[in-house]
Each structure stands twice: as C-alpha cells, then as structure tokens.
Design a protein around this motif. Structure first.
Motif, PDB file in Angstrom:
ATOM      1  N   TYR A 190       6.513 -58.825  93.089  1.00 48.70           N
ATOM      2  CA  TYR A 190       6.863 -60.093  93.756  1.00 48.70           C
ATOM      3  C   TYR A 190       7.090 -59.870  95.251  1.00 48.70           C
ATOM      4  O   TYR A 190       6.689 -60.676  96.083  1.00 48.70           O
ATOM      5  N   ASP A 191       7.770 -58.742  95.580  1.00 52.25           N
ATOM      6  CA  ASP A 191       8.029 -58.447  97.003  1.00 52.25           C
ATOM      7  C   ASP A 191       6.719 -58.282  97.755  1.00 52.25           C
ATOM      8  O   ASP A 191       6.538 -58.774  98.870  1.00 52.25           O
ATOM      9  N   LEU A 192       5.789 -57.570  97.139  1.00 49.75           N
ATOM     10  CA  LEU A 192       4.503 -57.336  97.797  1.00 49.75           C
ATOM     11  C   LEU A 192       3.751 -58.656  97.969  1.00 49.75           C
ATOM     12  O   LEU A 192       3.105 -58.893  99.001  1.00 49.75           O
TER      13      LEU A 192
ATOM     14  N   LEU B   4       3.668 -44.635  99.064  1.00 49.00           N
ATOM     15  CA  LEU B   4       4.712 -43.801  98.470  1.00 49.00           C
ATOM     16  C   LEU B   4       5.797 -44.591  97.764  1.00 49.00           C
ATOM     17  O   LEU B   4       6.338 -44.144  96.764  1.00 49.00           O
ATOM     18  N   HIS B   5       6.116 -45.774  98.308  1.00 47.00           N
ATOM     19  CA  HIS B   5       7.321 -46.459  97.828  1.00 47.00           C
ATOM     20  C   HIS B   5       7.056 -47.790  97.136  1.00 47.00           C
ATOM     21  O   HIS B   5       7.983 -48.468  96.723  1.00 47.00           O
ATOM     22  N   CYS B   6       5.790 -48.201  97.062  1.00 46.07           N
ATOM     23  CA  CYS B   6       5.502 -49.471  96.377  1.00 46.07           C
ATOM     24  C   CYS B   6       4.311 -49.263  95.448  1.00 46.07           C
ATOM     25  O   CYS B   6       4.476 -48.966  94.287  1.00 46.07           O
ATOM     26  N   GLY B   7       3.097 -49.381  96.011  1.00 48.29           N
ATOM     27  CA  GLY B   7       1.903 -49.009  95.257  1.00 48.29           C
ATOM     28  C   GLY B   7       1.506 -49.950  94.136  1.00 48.29           C
ATOM     29  O   GLY B   7       0.556 -49.686  93.402  1.00 48.29           O
TER      30      GLY B   7
ATOM     31  N   PHE C   7       1.567 -62.977 101.370  1.00 49.91           N
ATOM     32  CA  PHE C   7       1.718 -64.382 101.785  1.00 49.91           C
ATOM     33  C   PHE C   7       2.003 -64.461 103.284  1.00 49.91           C
ATOM     34  O   PHE C   7       1.406 -65.252 104.018  1.00 49.91           O
ATOM     35  N   GLU C   8       2.907 -63.582 103.738  1.00 48.07           N
ATOM     36  CA  GLU C   8       3.273 -63.575 105.163  1.00 48.07           C
ATOM     37  C   GLU C   8       2.054 -63.215 106.031  1.00 48.07           C
ATOM     38  O   GLU C   8       1.881 -63.750 107.126  1.00 48.07           O
TER      39      GLU C   8
ATOM     40  N   ASN D 251      -0.081 -60.423  91.584  1.00 47.72           N
ATOM     41  CA  ASN D 251      -0.597 -61.471  90.683  1.00 47.72           C
ATOM     42  C   ASN D 251      -0.732 -60.994  89.237  1.00 47.72           C
ATOM     43  O   ASN D 251      -1.307 -61.680  88.413  1.00 47.72           O
ATOM     44  N   ARG D 252      -0.303 -59.783  88.971  1.00 43.57           N
ATOM     45  CA  ARG D 252      -0.458 -59.264  87.608  1.00 43.57           C
ATOM     46  C   ARG D 252       0.852 -58.695  87.072  1.00 43.57           C
ATOM     47  O   ARG D 252       1.167 -58.856  85.899  1.00 43.57           O
TER      48      ARG D 252
END
Ligand SMILES: Cc1ncc(COP(=O)(O)O)c(C=O)c1O
Length: 388
Positions: free
Chosen positions: A43-45, A28-31, A50-51, A35-36
């Motif tokens: 970037y946040d995703l 709902l809030h990112c999606g 990475f984490e 890398n594209r």
C-alpha cells in the motif's frame, strides 16, 4: 584522464544521488509489487506510484493523475498511442525531424492503409509552420511531433502547432524525449492530447521507465494494443476500460518509478528555469567556442546559431570537415576523455533535412552536471583534432 560525459541526449548521466539512493532503498527495504499484495508495504508503494503520477500531471499540465500511464520508455508510449489510435484510411501529419520512435511505427502503419505526410523543415531543423494548414486533408486525424530535435536541438513551436490542431479538430501527440525536464510543457495551453515522455533523459530516472499522459477525450479513442493482468477486476478476462489499468498490463517497473519519483523531486527543487538556464548556458558557450572553427571551414555546426528565446536545447551536432567524424569522435574519447555520439542518430529523415545524411554528425549533449570547464575542454579538443 577524467571522463567528460557529453551524451545526455542518449541518457542523462550521472543521475542525482537521490535517484540512486531511492532505487537502492526500494531494492533493499521494500521490493514489493503493487495492486496485488494485501499488506502495508504494498500500500505504501502504491502511494509513491500515485504521487509520481501527480508530479507528472503537475509538471505537464495534465487533467488527472489517473490518465498518466507508465511504460518502459517513450518508444513504447508512441507505439501504444499511434497504433491504438490510428485506423486504416486515416492520415496523420508529422515533422521532417522525427526520431524513429515515431517514424518506424508510422511506416509500419502505412502498410495497414494509414497515410502520413511530413511537414517540411529548414536546413536548421525549423518547422515550416506556414505549410501545416495547407497539408490538412479530409481524413487527417492527428499530428505527431517531437518537441526538439535529437540531432540539432531545434525546438518546435508546440503552442502554435497545438492551436492549429485545435482549430482543425486534429489530435496532437507530442514526443517530449529531448525537452521534458528542461523546457516547460503545458498540455492545456498547448492543446496536447497525448504527451509521451521517457524517464531516463532529463527527467533523471533510470532506464526502463517512461509513459504518456492522455487528455480525457483521448482515452476512449485508443485501443489498448497490450493486454494482460492488472491486479484489478480479476474475475474477468476482459481488458479494463478504466484508467490507468486500460494501458498498464503486467508488472510495472517499480524500481524505475521510484527512481523517477526521486528525479522529479530533484527537478522540482532545482526548478525548470534554473535547469534550462544551466544547460542552455553551456550550449551557448559551446556554440560560441566553435564559431571561430566554423569560420575557418574546419567544422560545420548544425541547427540554430544560438539558444535565444529557448529555441534550441542542449543538443549540438557538428561535422568535422577536414577529419573523418568517426575518427574525430574516437580521438575525443581516447585522447581527451570526451564522450559523444557519432554517426546517424536514429532519425534518417532529420539528417536529410539538415543535409547530414548519410555521413552523420558528432553529437554533444549537455546535462545538469556538466560544467563550463568541461565545455571548454571539449572545444579545445575539437580545435586540436581539426588541426587548429
Ligand atoms: C526525440 C526522441 N524521441 C524518442 C526517443 C526514444 O527514446 P527511448 O529510447 O527512451 O524510447 C529518443 C531517444 O533518443 C529521442 O531523442
């Protein structure tokens, strides 16, 4: 009638609500993709992905989080590692308890001139460790092994096998489908070169996410059998030779990774020891409750009689000896709400080793959210169905 889900060996259910919340929130809030996209949300995703790699490296004692590769499940991981590593003329060892996720790739590879041999196992699913060294040939390059049987829960001695592999220069490839998220696995001390995992069982993520972690020395030795866009070095049609892009073509399962991230966090907070204590405690209770039925010749319990020294995980197969297994499983579900898996469990040679081929078994597998009361209900139901 409340349902009692005892099929966690197939996939864990329910998932912690944090896993569902994370996937929902992402949808709902990112999606976005990673890398594209050239924007903050992407970037946040990337940070979450990475984490997740870092959490996996920490959990399994890997060397570097760039060596964590995401796939859709452990079947894909094993295919990529085995088919990318083995070459015609090579020989590989495996146990007699392997799932078809290992055996079908090996049988396919056999047609390309790659030999495999099975290390013998006992009727309780234990590896005959003494046999291993004598089976190593001049062209043996690797050993692939499940950490625990998906039929009877017997645990293989990874540290001992890893030490043999190190001594003889064999690459050690591990299928952790039934143990990751329950038992400790340490790539360094166990000398594991490729650790394959699936995200949707005890790692508590959604279906469709899995992966593998490579030892640094393994990276150059595996040909990437899948290739395509990675969002990196887009000026060239060559497959990247750097990690993890070398093995991660195509759009990743980001809802799956976000869910897996939440599952791993849940595991970290609860602690592996507490998880193992709970699941093995339920398993022991189940085994103890079934023992009187076994003594009366009503059921046969496969594998080890107990969970001592964590040599058995929460997967228990039985055969009902006076009632057809399929009928018994049907009645367990319809009359008692106990959900199990019945028949052959994708590991024909393991069934042969255990003496349960071709009839198969009824498999009960316990998870984080099962309770002692549920185990007792299952025992009572089996007793009634068996005419006790
Ligand atoms: C020991 C073992 N290996 C491999 C697999 C395959 O897992 P997946 O379907 O997630 O690829 C399973 C699944 O049941 C399993 O138990």
């Amino acid at each position: 009638m409340d349902k009692i889900y005892l099929d966690n060996g197939a996939t864990s259910y329910p998932k912690p609500h944090e896993v569902a919340d994370a996937v929902y929130d992402y949808m709902l809030h990112c999606g976005t993709n990673i890398n594209r996209g050239g924007y903050q949300a992407a970037y946040d995703l990337e940070g979450t992905v990475f984490e997740t790699r870092e959490m996996l490296v920490d959990m399994f004692g890997g060397q570097d989080c760039k060596n964590v590769v995401f796939t859709k499940n452990i079947t894909e991981s094993l295919n990529v590692v085995l088919k990318g590593f083995l070459k015609p003329g090579d020989h590989i060892l495996c146990s007699s308890m392997e799932h078809n996720a290992v055996m079908r790739p090996l049988v396919q590879l056999e047609a390309q001139g790659i030999e495999f041999s099975r290390i013998p196992g006992t009727e309780r699913g234990e590896l005959v460790l003494d046999a291993v060294e004598g089976m190593i040939k001049e062209n043996t390059v690797a050993l692939v092994m499940t950490h625990a049987s998906n039929i009877c829960g017997t645990v293989n001695p990874l540290a001992e096998v890893g030490a043999i592999c190190k001594k003889h220069g064999l690459k050690f490839i591990v299928d952790s489908a039934q143990t990751a998220g329950v038992l400790p696995i340490d790539m360094k001390s166990m000398n594991i070169d490729a650790l394959c995992f699936t995200g949707h069982k005890s790692l508590l993520g959604p279906q469709g996410i899995g992966g593998f972690i490579l030892d640094e020395d393994m990276i150059d030795k595996i040909y990437p059998i899948l290739s395509g866009g990675t969002g990196s070095i887009s000026h060239t049609e060559e497959t990247p030779d750097f990690m993890p892009d070398k093995f991660e073509p195509g759009t990743m399962n980001l809802p799956g990774i976000v869910g897996l991230h939440a599952g791993l966090k849940w595991i970290q907070e609860r602690g592996l020891d507490a998880i193992a204590d709970h699941e093995l405690g339920l398993t022991q209770r189940f085994l103890d409750g079934l023992k009187p039925l076994e003594d009366k010749g009503l059921v046969r319990i496969c594998g080890l009689p107990g969970t001592a020294d964590r040599k058995r995980v929460g997967v228990v197969s039985i055969q009902t000896l006076k009632v057809d297994c399929a009928d018994a499983a049907f009645r367990l579900d319809f009359e008692y709400g106990v959900e199990t898996r019945v028949g052959l469990h994708c590991a024909p040679n393991a069934h042969k080793t255990l003496g349960t081929y071709p009839t198969g078994t009824i498999r009960f597998s316990f998870g984080n959210f099962n309770t002692a009361e549920e185990v007792d209900t299952a025992i009572r139901a089996i007793a009634e169905i068996c005419g006790e």
